[in-house]
Design a protein around this motif. Structure first.
Motif, PDB file in Angstrom:
ATOM      1  N   GLN A   5       0.635  -0.643  -0.204  1.00 16.84           N
ATOM      2  CA  GLN A   5       0.045  -0.073   0.296  1.00 16.84           C
ATOM      3  C   GLN A   5       0.950   1.433  -0.045  1.00 16.84           C
ATOM      4  OE1 GLN A   5      -2.952   1.400   3.604  1.00 16.84           O
ATOM      5  NE2 GLN A   5      -1.041   1.492   4.170  1.00 16.84           N
ATOM      6  N   SER A   7       1.452   5.309   1.200  1.00 16.17           N
ATOM      7  CA  SER A   7       0.197   6.305   2.201  1.00 16.17           C
ATOM      8  C   SER A   7       1.304   7.010   1.486  1.00 16.17           C
ATOM      9  CB  SER A   7       1.171   5.540   3.231  1.00 16.17           C
ATOM     10  OG  SER A   7       0.596   4.980   3.825  1.00 16.17           O
ATOM     11  N   ARG A  46      -4.018   6.932   1.670  1.00 18.84           N
ATOM     12  CA  ARG A  46      -3.721   5.056   1.482  1.00 18.84           C
ATOM     13  C   ARG A  46      -4.265   5.230   0.689  1.00 18.84           C
ATOM     14  NH1 ARG A  46      -5.383   4.754   8.086  1.00 18.84           N
ATOM     15  NH2 ARG A  46      -3.586   5.515   8.956  1.00 18.84           N
ATOM     16  N   THR A  67       5.322   6.865   0.866  1.00 15.81           N
ATOM     17  CA  THR A  67       5.974   5.129   1.960  1.00 15.81           C
ATOM     18  C   THR A  67       5.426   4.106   1.099  1.00 15.81           C
ATOM     19  OG1 THR A  67       7.255   4.699   3.710  1.00 15.81           O
ATOM     20  CG2 THR A  67       5.203   5.391   4.256  1.00 15.81           C
ATOM     21  N   THR A  69       3.484   0.484   2.542  1.00 13.95           N
ATOM     22  CA  THR A  69       3.041  -0.513   3.984  1.00 13.95           C
ATOM     23  C   THR A  69       2.975  -1.521   3.672  1.00 13.95           C
ATOM     24  OG1 THR A  69       2.758   1.228   4.809  1.00 13.95           O
ATOM     25  CG2 THR A  69       1.955  -0.305   5.921  1.00 13.95           C
TER      26      THR A  69
END
Lengths: 143, 433
Positions: A5, A7, A46, A67, A69
Motif C-alpha cells: 500500500q 501512504s 492510503r 511510503t 506499507t
C-alpha cells in the motif's frame, strides 16, 4: 500474501488531493482502493494501486512524501455479519489491527477488507487457516 | 495631575543642563565602577575628559543586547553585589537571558517613573488599580506595583490570568484603573459576556496597556467595549521595566522621561541621528541608574520622536507607538519570541527539518496565537496518524516549556517552506498592529 500500500502525507490545503489523483492518472496508474486518515491539519492518503513501485517513484519525483506499507487484503461476505466474522476471528486470536478499510469488488458478491497488522505474516496464516481468502498481488491488478 | 511637575515640565534649556550634568556623572561613574564600560571606552579610544555635555553622547559606542547576554548574569554591574536588592530576567533566547540588578536607588527611580506614568495616564492618589500584568521575573507586575505604592493607589495585585477572578474583583472592588497587556484587555471581554457582565458598565475608566505592540484600531475597540481611556505604556527590562514612557490623555505619543532615560533615535544602518519625526531605532541611556547603568543601549524598537511641546504641559520628548523591530523578535502575549529559539528546538527533534515558518495572528477575541509550520523529514513519515501527531505534540510541549508560550505546530511537506537567498522569511505577522 502481503500487498503493498502507498501512504502519502497530505497537507491540509485545497487541491492537494486532486493533484495526487491527477498525477497518478496521467501516469496510467489505477487506484484500486483508497482511504484518507485525517488529523487536525494534515492527512494521510492510503491507496492500493496496480503498480505500487512505479507510483511511489512518480510521487517522490514530484516531491511528495510517500511510503510503502505491507497490508493484507481479505475477502469477506458482502452481507450482514460478513465483516463481524473476520473481526471475531482476529479478536479471539488477539491479532492487533492498526487500521482497516473496506471496498467492494465489482464483479463478485464479496467485499474486500484492507488490514494493517503489526504482524502481517501471522495474520495471513490465521486467516487462511480459517478459510478466509487472502488476495494476492496479481489479483490486485485484475480486480 | 503631573507627578513631578518640576522635571516633567522643565524648560528645555534647564532640562538639557540637567541631562548634561547627569550624563557626565554617569560616564565617570561607569568608567570607575563598571569593568564592562571601562574596557569598552578603552577599546573605543574614549578620553573621559572629552565627554562634557549631553551632545558628546554620540562619541560613545553603542551597547547591544548581545553584549548584555554575554555579560550574564551580573557582568554589567557597577556596584558590589550586596547592594543589588532585586533582579529581573528577560525571557531569554537559546543562549543566556539578560539579567538586570536594581539597587535601592534604582528601585526608588523605578517607583518614581512609574508614578509619573500612572499620573500621566490620569490616575490620582486614592484611585484603585487592578494590576493584571504578571508578577515575577517579568518586570510588568512589580514595576506597576512599586509606582502605584509610591503615588498612593490602592493596589489589587491580581497578576495575569484567571479571568473569572479578575472580573469578580473588578465588580466587587470597583477599581478605576486596569493595567495589563492590551490583548488581555480584549480577551477579558469574552469572559465578561460569559459572566453576564456588560463591559460598558465596568468600573475601569483608565487602561494602562503595554508590553506588546498594539494598534490604534485596537485602542478604539478597547475604548468602545470597556468604555475606558486606553493608554500606552512603554518600557523594557534592560532599562528599568515599565515606566520609560507613557501616553497622557491627549494620546499623541508617549512622554519619555528624558531627565533619567536619555533617548536618541538613530538610523539603524548608519547609527546617525534621524530628524524630528523620522523613524529610526530608539537608543536609551540610563542617566541615573547605579546597579547596571546602560549607555546608548540599542532597544531595537523602531519609533519616531518629536520634541514639540504637548498641550498637557509636559516638555519631555514624545515617542510614537512602536512601529516595528530591527531584529526579527516578535512579541506574543507580552512574551519576547525569537525565531532562533524555535530553530534550536527543532534542531533537537530528529524527525523534522529545521525549516520552519512562524505565523502570528490575533484572534477575534484579542489573544495572539502562534503557529509554527515545520517540515517533516521524509524518512520519518509514518502512515500512522498517531505517530505523526506525537511528533507534533512533542514539539508543542518543548516550545511551551522553553518559551513559556503555547504554540500550535503544523507539519508540512518537505520543500514547501520557501527558501530565499540570504535571510529566510521566518516570521509572518498577520496581526494588524
Amino acid at each position: 500474501m502481503k500487498i503493498t500500500q502507498i501512504s502519502i502525507f497530505l497537507e491540509n490545503k485545497s487541491g492537494r488531493l486532486c493533484e495526487v489523483a491527477e498525477l497518478l492518472g496521467k501516469n496510467n496508474i489505477n487506484i484500486r482502493a483508497l482511504t484518507i486518515a485525517d488529523a487536525k491539519d494534515f492527512g494521510v492518503l492510503r491507496i492500493v494501486v496496480d503498480k505500487p513501485k512505479e507510483a511511489v517513484d512518480i510521487l517522490k519525483k514530484n516531491k511528495m512524501v510517500a511510503t510503502l506499507t505491507d497490508i493484507v487484503v481479505t475477502e469477506v461476505g458482502d452481507q450482514p455479519g460478513g465483516l463481524a466474522s473476520v473481526l471475531r476471528l482476529l479478536e479471539d486470536n488477539k491479532v492487533n489491527v492498526e487500521y482497516m478499510y473496506g471496498f467492494v469488488e465489482k464483479f463478485s458478491d464479496k467485499a474486500l477488507m484492507v488490514f494493517r497488522f503489526d504482524n502481517p505474516d501471522e495474520a495471513i496464516k490465521l486467516l487462511q487457516k480459517n478459510k478466509f481468502k487472502v488476495i494476492k498481488k496479481e489479483e490486485i491488478k485484475s480486480l | 495631575m503631573i507627578w513631578n511637575e518640576k522635571v516633567e515640565c522643565m524648560n528645555l534649556e534647564d532640562l538639557k543642563n540637567l541631562q548634561s550634568e547627569r550624563f557626565q556623572k554617569l560616564v565617570n561613574y561607569a568608567n570607575e565602577h563598571s569593568q564592562f564600560y571601562r574596557s569598552k571606552f578603552l577599546n573605543a579610544g574614549i578620553h573621559i575628559k572629552d565627554i562634557r555635555t549631553i551632545s558628546d553622547i554620540q562619541k560613545l559606542p553603542l551597547t547591544t543586547k548581545d553584549e548584555l547576554r554575554e555579560q550574564y548574569p551580573f557582568g554589567l554591574k557597577a556596584t558590589s553585589l550586596d547592594r543589588i536588592l532585586e533582579t529581573h530576567v528577560t525571557s531569554g533566547t537559546t543562549g543566556n537571558p539578560v539579567a538586570m540588578g536594581y539597587t535601592k536607588a534604582d528601585l526608588d527611580l523605578w517607583a518614581e517613573v512609574v508614578a509619573r506614568a500612572l499620573c500621566c495616564a490620569g490616575a490620582i492618589p486614592g484611585n484603585m488599580i487592578q494590576i493584571a500584568y504578571g508578577y515575577g521575573l517579568f518586570t510588568g507586575g512589580l514595576g506597576l506595583h512599586y509606582g502605584a505604592l509610591k503615588m498612593g493607589l490602592t493596589i489589587i495585585p491580581c497578576s495575569s490570568g484567571q479571568t473569572k477572578r479578575q472580573l469578580k474583583l473588578m465588580r466587587d472592588f470597583k477599581p478605576q484603573i486596569l493595567a495589563c497587556t492590551p490583548s488581555y484587555a480584549l480577551y477579558m471581554v469574552e469572559g465578561a459576556l460569559e459572566e453576564k457582565i456588560d463591559p460598558a458598565q465596568s468600573s475601569w475608566k483608565i487602561g494602562i496597556f503595554g508590553a506588546e505592540p498594539w494598534s490604534e484600531a485596537m485602542r478604539t475597540q478597547i475604548e468602545k467595549i470597556w468604555a475606558m481611556e486606553a493608554t500606552d505604556i512603554y518600557g523594557l527590562c534592560e532599562i528599568i521595566g515599565p515606566g520609560v514612557a507613557q501616553e497622557c490623555h491627549h494620546k499623541k505619543g508617549l512622554h519619555l522621561f528624558s531627565d533619567v532615560f536619555y533617548p536618541e533615535v538613530l538610523n539603524p544602518e548608519t547609527n546617525k541621528p534621524v530628524g524630528d519625526g523620522e523613524s529610526g531605532v530608539l537608543v536609551l541611556t540610563t542617566l541615573t541608574k547605579e546597579g547596571m547603568p546602560l549607555i546608548r543601549y540599542v532597544t531595537r524598537d523602531i519609533v519616531t520622536m518629536t520634541n514639540q511641546r504637548c498641550p498637557c504641559g509636559r516638555t519631555s520628548p514624545r515617542i510614537s507607538k512602536i512601529k516595528g523591530r530591527t531584529d526579527d523578535m516578535i512579541i506574543v502575549r507580552g512574551i519576547n519570541v525569537f525565531p532562533s529559539q524555535i530553530e534550536h528546538i527543532l534542531l533537537n527533534i530528529e524527525e523534522t527539518h529545521p525549516h520552519y515558518q512562524i505565523i502570528v495572528d490575533r484572534e477575534a477575541r484579542g489573544l495572539d496565537k502562534l503557529e509554527v509550520m515545520v517540515e517533516i523529514k521524509e524518512e520519518f513519515f509514518s502512515d500512522e496518524i498517531k505517530k505523526l501527531s506525537s511528533i507534533q505534540e512533542r514539539i508543542e510541549k518543548r516550545i511551551e516549556s522553553n518559551l513559556g508560550i503555547s504554540a500550535k505546530v503544523r507539519l508540512v511537506e518537505p520543500q514547501t517552506i520557501a527558501r530565499s537567498e540570504g535571510k529566510a522569511k521566518r516570521v509572518i505577522d498577520k496581526r494588524q498592529l
